[in-house]
Design a protein around this motif. Sequence first.
Motif, mmCIF file in Angstrom:
data_model
loop_
_atom_site.group_PDB
_atom_site.id
_atom_site.type_symbol
_atom_site.label_atom_id
_atom_site.label_comp_id
_atom_site.label_asym_id
_atom_site.label_seq_id
_atom_site.Cartn_x
_atom_site.Cartn_y
_atom_site.Cartn_z
ATOM 1 N N LYS A 1 -12.899 6.091 -6.559
ATOM 2 C CA LYS A 1 -12.260 4.787 -6.777
ATOM 3 C C LYS A 1 -11.618 4.699 -8.157
ATOM 4 O O LYS A 1 -10.525 4.155 -8.311
ATOM 5 C CB LYS A 1 -13.279 3.663 -6.609
ATOM 6 C CG LYS A 1 -12.677 2.273 -6.624
ATOM 7 C CD LYS A 1 -13.696 1.216 -6.266
ATOM 8 C CE LYS A 1 -13.047 -0.154 -6.195
ATOM 9 N NZ LYS A 1 -14.018 -1.204 -5.790
ATOM 10 N N GLY B 1 -6.352 -4.163 -1.995
ATOM 11 C CA GLY B 1 -7.753 -4.460 -1.774
ATOM 12 C C GLY B 1 -8.555 -3.186 -1.620
ATOM 13 O O GLY B 1 -8.315 -2.198 -2.309
ATOM 14 N N ASN B 2 -9.517 -3.210 -0.708
ATOM 15 C CA ASN B 2 -10.311 -2.008 -0.455
ATOM 16 C C ASN B 2 -9.503 -1.011 0.354
ATOM 17 O O ASN B 2 -8.849 -1.379 1.320
ATOM 18 C CB ASN B 2 -11.592 -2.366 0.302
ATOM 19 C CG ASN B 2 -12.546 -3.181 -0.549
ATOM 20 O OD1 ASN B 2 -12.665 -2.934 -1.740
ATOM 21 N ND2 ASN B 2 -13.200 -4.151 0.045
ATOM 22 N N GLN C 1 0.836 -1.188 0.000
ATOM 23 C CA GLN C 1 0.000 0.000 0.000
ATOM 24 C C GLN C 1 0.876 1.244 0.000
ATOM 25 O O GLN C 1 1.987 1.231 0.529
ATOM 26 C CB GLN C 1 -0.894 0.009 1.234
ATOM 27 C CG GLN C 1 -0.109 -0.035 2.531
ATOM 28 C CD GLN C 1 -1.013 -0.042 3.746
ATOM 29 O OE1 GLN C 1 -2.195 -0.284 3.656
ATOM 30 N NE2 GLN C 1 -0.446 0.238 4.906
ATOM 31 N N TYR D 1 -8.694 1.974 2.968
ATOM 32 C CA TYR D 1 -9.144 2.602 4.189
ATOM 33 C C TYR D 1 -8.282 3.852 4.344
ATOM 34 O O TYR D 1 -7.090 3.750 4.602
ATOM 35 C CB TYR D 1 -9.019 1.641 5.366
ATOM 36 C CG TYR D 1 -9.886 0.426 5.144
ATOM 37 C CD1 TYR D 1 -9.435 -0.650 4.401
ATOM 38 C CD2 TYR D 1 -11.187 0.387 5.633
ATOM 39 C CE1 TYR D 1 -10.260 -1.747 4.149
ATOM 40 C CE2 TYR D 1 -12.012 -0.702 5.391
ATOM 41 C CZ TYR D 1 -11.536 -1.767 4.648
ATOM 42 O OH TYR D 1 -12.350 -2.833 4.399
ATOM 43 N N THR E 1 -8.513 6.587 -8.011
ATOM 44 C CA THR E 1 -7.736 6.219 -6.799
ATOM 45 C C THR E 1 -7.278 7.468 -6.057
ATOM 46 O O THR E 1 -6.096 7.628 -5.729
ATOM 47 C CB THR E 1 -6.532 5.305 -7.131
ATOM 48 O OG1 THR E 1 -5.618 5.995 -7.975
ATOM 49 C CG2 THR E 1 -6.991 4.030 -7.788
ATOM 50 N N ASN F 1 -19.246 8.395 -0.784
ATOM 51 C CA ASN F 1 -17.928 8.808 -1.266
ATOM 52 C C ASN F 1 -17.498 10.147 -0.697
ATOM 53 O O ASN F 1 -16.311 10.451 -0.640
ATOM 54 C CB ASN F 1 -17.927 8.870 -2.795
ATOM 55 C CG ASN F 1 -18.002 7.484 -3.417
ATOM 56 O OD1 ASN F 1 -17.714 6.479 -2.767
ATOM 57 N ND2 ASN F 1 -18.408 7.431 -4.665
ATOM 58 N N THR G 1 -16.100 2.923 4.223
ATOM 59 C CA THR G 1 -17.065 2.417 3.271
ATOM 60 C C THR G 1 -18.233 3.396 3.235
ATOM 61 O O THR G 1 -18.313 4.305 4.052
ATOM 62 C CB THR G 1 -17.544 1.003 3.654
ATOM 63 O OG1 THR G 1 -18.387 0.490 2.606
ATOM 64 C CG2 THR G 1 -18.350 1.037 4.941
#
Lengths: 119, 114
Positions: free
Chosen positions: A69, A29-30, A2, A32, A72, A55, A52
């Motif tokens: 997303k 992944g997702n 990351q 945070y 990014t 947005n 989550t």
Amino acid sequence: AQSVAQPEDQVNVAEGNPLTVKCTYSVSGNPYLFWYVQYPNRGLQFLLKYITGDNLVKGSYGFEAEFNKSQTSFHLKKPSALVSDSALYFCAVRDLPRSGTDSWGKFQFGAGTQVVVTP
Amino acid sequence: SAVISQKPSRDICQRGTSLTIQCQVDSQVTMMFWYRQQPGQSLTLIATANQGSEATYESGFVIDKFPISRPNLTFSTLTVSNMSPEDSSIYLCSVELYMNTEAFFGQGTRLTVV
């Protein structure tokens, strides 16, 4: 792995104008995502986070951030900057909770963006 | 949130000496961390302070140089040993509360080694 990138070392804005501090991220992944602010001779203060949901995330001191997303990105914004917003701003990303522990993983902080708001 | 008291707030030390930094939290926390922020740079994680056991150090940091204690859920110390001018940094204590995703930070200790 990351990572986060803050492409601007410094952002200059006049008081009353909109403020944007940019942040892009890379995660497997997702994401945070977090924003912190550091005033001179102080520790970091938490501003807001995206885990989550919506947005657009609203945080402390009138700041908000938009999670995008496809790009990014997780840019920090404030509609009308104050001189007192002058500080160092850090974007951060965090690992998912590690198995077998109660804690989320390590933070990865960006390099920081110095915000200067002039009267 | 948590109220974190970090002491000292700043110090100027002679090379070759050691400084112990204290971090006291007003509530029981699940995790405590120590970070270093070198001048003009971002935060680097030194170690995770584990209650009642040895700290978990990140790559590039060793116990002999940065011994850490955590005798209970609200208190930790970081010692910077045998200091050199390269150790001049801000050292930050950070804590996490159970079920919180964000971390909270102390005000930092600004260390200057001369």
